[in-house]
Design a protein around this motif. Structure first.
Motif, short mmCIF file in Angstrom:
data_model
loop_
_atom_site.label_atom_id
_atom_site.label_comp_id
_atom_site.label_asym_id
_atom_site.label_seq_id
_atom_site.Cartn_x
_atom_site.Cartn_y
_atom_site.Cartn_z
N THR A 425 70.16 59.01 75.81
CA THR A 425 70.45 60.44 75.72
C THR A 425 71.83 60.76 76.30
O THR A 425 72.30 60.09 77.22
CB THR A 425 69.39 61.26 76.46
OG1 THR A 425 69.27 60.78 77.81
CG2 THR A 425 68.05 61.13 75.76
N SER A 427 74.87 63.08 78.27
CA SER A 427 74.89 63.75 79.57
C SER A 427 74.64 65.25 79.46
O SER A 427 74.15 65.87 80.40
CB SER A 427 76.24 63.50 80.26
OG SER A 427 77.31 63.99 79.46
N GLY A 430 71.56 67.13 80.75
CA GLY A 430 70.84 66.06 81.43
C GLY A 430 69.98 66.54 82.58
O GLY A 430 68.88 66.04 82.80
N ARG A 433 66.95 68.17 80.79
CA ARG A 433 66.16 67.21 80.04
C ARG A 433 65.51 66.20 80.97
O ARG A 433 64.38 65.79 80.78
CB ARG A 433 67.05 66.47 79.03
CG ARG A 433 66.32 65.39 78.23
CD ARG A 433 67.27 64.48 77.47
NE ARG A 433 68.04 65.20 76.46
CZ ARG A 433 69.33 65.43 76.52
NH1 ARG A 433 70.03 65.00 77.57
NH2 ARG A 433 69.95 66.07 75.56
N GLY A 435 66.67 62.31 82.74
CA GLY A 435 66.90 61.02 82.12
C GLY A 435 66.03 59.97 82.75
O GLY A 435 64.87 60.22 83.10
N ASP A 565 77.81 68.61 81.98
CA ASP A 565 76.50 69.22 82.18
C ASP A 565 76.66 70.52 82.94
O ASP A 565 77.64 70.72 83.68
CB ASP A 565 75.56 68.27 82.95
CG ASP A 565 74.09 68.66 82.79
OD1 ASP A 565 73.79 69.49 81.91
OD2 ASP A 565 73.26 68.13 83.54
#
Length: 655
Positions: A425, A427, A430, A433, A435, A565
């Motif tokens: 995935t 950045s 991030g 989401r 990681g 981000d």
């Protein structure tokens, strides 16, 4: 762990001039030492593998065009007449996903008795090829090319060759039959041709050489895929334990000769690393160990574990530049730890019988999280990090996770369950989401477990005892011993009785809001934020071209203003600044890290609001942040009301 091998700081016994003969002589010397050594050490010595009962696959790889990013492979496969299905390895151990680079497999042709055969890919499995073997044919010849990508993204499927070096990953140049055998039971006889004059090394046992071709012993397909080869025009081999019963080496290839000049103090630290792993685990599960260190700005950068080696790839000047070296100092300790935690002891869901069955990553918070913990601790114990550098790294992990809004919806367990889709995935978004957070958060969980064991046992036991029992035992050649969640809980209870199941599940299954910081607070330290950047933050910003405003306005940027981000619910997020855009100017002045930091300082308390000019595609917009908190950077500071357990944890064990 009380066991340690006898290590000596002696000059290398062999020259670095002849790449194949040197290895051959070194292996003979290793055997001779073992024959003369005490019987207790004899079982650890590498000896020729027993010949397989059936005819092995023969693979010949021509890497003479590796500088052109092309490998050619000829695979001779024993077959029987009739329908045949061949597999290209898909799920690569250590990469935790279906990362075999089948899209880079080209030039595929099959021959039987000189006749070219037709083939077709299976429509349901892109890594599977089907054909029919004619009557009377016992050997099928497959010819294939691997075109190697130039962009550095990815793990072993990323850039692996330059004009000066190559990393050969055997899974990328081999096919094997679908016959329901475990890959331990499929035998392969490999050989490798290199560009003239190149040096190389690998954990594969060498039989001999012919010109620029190295011929290796017949091994299982499991061992072959587990044993990459590093080769290059600029190559250096550094013995770390020249007279130990088990040999350890740093084998380094670089795009330049100057990048190989590793300082002697650093070499000594890596010698201490070997000693510290012996003291921690009390046993070794390999015949010899190779750090295959690639130094290049033009390859993918990562570490990949193997039983008897590790594929470690960093920027070209990492070893000779002080700042770059300490930023990457935990890489080799991490990958070496995997020889015990991940390769020898392995979650049952990751111990698949072949390279096609999907792996289950639910225990990656042990596989990778515990390795992250020991890798960082071993970096400090061996002197690769100072105690302050260890604290700075711990502060960064704690602060980043404590400011991860995505934990409000995704529990840590799901980051492990979904690892195969999270590794790739971007950045952007991030923090929302999440990681592969089982690495840094695993560090925090196992740090807390370590401090808790020390409390429960009044300082008589620690996580050292857990790993000595769980990962150590008796020294063995490479093998796999699987485990489950219940096995981990049971082993922890054997060290210090406690409700470890609840302890772990509380940290794996809950939804925040904050990171598990019990190890830091139990360890006698506190996470705080100040206006001063730590040495870690300064070095990260300088070396990796990063500007850290995450804990103030919520922006993670590069030094060109690229916004990688935006932390959810931060001032920048609430102003509706989007990741993927570019910060052009701050308060009317062209962006730089210094300009942004100055604006944060000026706006503190009752200072002016901060105006950010942001470019998104073809559009520009000014955002006004009503933020007055100044700069905020993470640090660990002592809590004098508690013992300093963190400092005790990172004290060396080896004598």
């Amino acid at each position: 762990m009380l066991f340690s091998d006898p290590f000596f700081n002696l000059v290398p016994l062999f020259t670095e001039s002849n790449p194949i003969m040197t290895i051959f002589l070194r292996r003979l010397a290793t055997l001779a030492v073992a024959v003369c050594a005490a019987a207790a050490f004899a079982q650890k010595t590498k000896v020729p593998a027993a010949a397989p009962a059936s005819t092995p696959i023969k693979i010949t790889v021509d890497a003479s065009r590796a500088p052109e990013k092309l490998l050619h492979s000829t695979v001779q496969i024993p077959v029987k007449p009739g329908p045949l299905t061949l597999f290209y390895p898909k799920w690569i151990p250590g990469e935790h996903g279906p990362t075999g680079p089948v899209a880079d497999l080209t030039g595929l042709q099959f021959y039987a008795k000189g006749q070219r055969l037709t083939w077709r890919r299976n429509l349901d499995e892109m890594y599977s090829f089907e054909l029919t073997v004619p009557d009377g044919v016992t050997t099928l010849e497959a010819r294939l090319d691997l075109v190697m990508p130039a962009p550095p993204e990815g793990f072993s499927s990323g850039a692996s060759a330059t004009t000066q070096l190559v990393v050969v990953s055997w899974n990328q140049v081999v096919l094997y039959p679908k016959d329901n055998k475990h890959t331990d039971e499929i035998y392969v006889t490999p050989s490798l041709k290199l560009p003239s004059g190149w040096h190389y090394d690998t954990a594969l046992p060498l039989v001999g050489e012919s010109g620029d071709t190295a011929n290796f012993q017949t091994v299982s397909l499991t061992t072959l895929v587990d044993s990459p080869v590093l080769a290059g025009a600029h190559f250096r081999r550094i013995p770390l334990t020249p007279e130990g019963p088990i040999q350890h080496y740093i084998d380094a290839a670089s795009d330049s000769e100057s990048a190989l000049q590793i300082p002697q103090d650093t070499i000594n630290n890596y010698k201490r690393l070997v000693a510290e792993t012996g003291a921690l685990f009390g046993a070794r599960h390999y015949n010899e160990y190779h750090f295959l260190l690639t130094l290049s700005d033009h390859t993918a950068h990562f570490g990949l574990e193997h039983h008897e080696s590790s594929d470690d790839r960093v920027a070209e000047r990492t070893i000779v530049d002080d700042d770059m070296r300490w930023l990457s100092a935990s890489l080799l300790p991490h990958e070496m730890t995997h020889s015990w935690n991940g390769k020898y002891r392995r979650p049952a869901g990751l111990a698949t019988p072949d390279f096609q069955k999907p792996m289950q990553g639910d225990l990656l918070w042990v596989y990778e999280g515990l390795t992250q913990y020991w890798g960082d601790v071993l970096a400090a114990r061996s002197g690769l990090w100072t105690p302050q550098q260890f604290l700075d790294e711990a502060a960064e992990a704690a602060a980043a996770l404590n400011n991860t809004p995505g934990r409000s919806w995704r529990p840590l367990q799901d980051t492990a369950d979904a690892a195969q889709i999270l590794y790739g995935t971007p950045s952007e978004f991030g923090s929302w989401r999440r990681g592969v957070d089982f690495y840094p958060e695993g560090f925090l969980i196992w740090l807390e477990a370590d401090t808790l064991i020390r409390q429960l046992s009044n300082g008589h036991k620690s996580l050292n005892d857990f790993s000595r029992a769980f990962h150590g035992g008796q020294s063995t050649p490479p093998k796999v011993v699987t485990y489950t969640f219940d096995n981990v809980v049971s082993a922890l209870n054997d060290v210090a009785p406690y409700d470890w199941k609840k302890f772990l599940r509380d940290r794996l299954d809950t939804y925040g809001p904050g990171a598990p910081l019990g190890g830091i607070t139990n360890g006698g330290w506190k996470l705080v934020y100040t206006e001063e950047r730590s040495a870690f933050t300064k070095t990260m910003e300088d070396v990796r071209k990063f500007v850290d405003a995450r804990f103030s306005v919520g922006l993670a940027l590069d030094d060109k203003g690229g916004i990688h981000d935006v932390l959810a619910n931060s001032p920048a997020w609430n102003a509706r600044i989007a990741p993927g855009s570019t910060l052009v100017a701050v308060n009317g002045r062209k962006f730089s890290g210094t300009v942004l930091r100055d604006a944060l300082k000026a706006g503190k308390d009752k200072g002016p609001k901060i105006e950010l000019l942001v470019e998104s595609g073809d559009f520009y917009r000014t955002y006004v942040l009503d933020y007055h908190g100044g700069e905020r950077y993470a640090h660990l500071v002592r809590d004098e009301t508690k013992p300093d357990v963190l400092s005790e944890i990172i004290k060396p064990l080896a004598k």
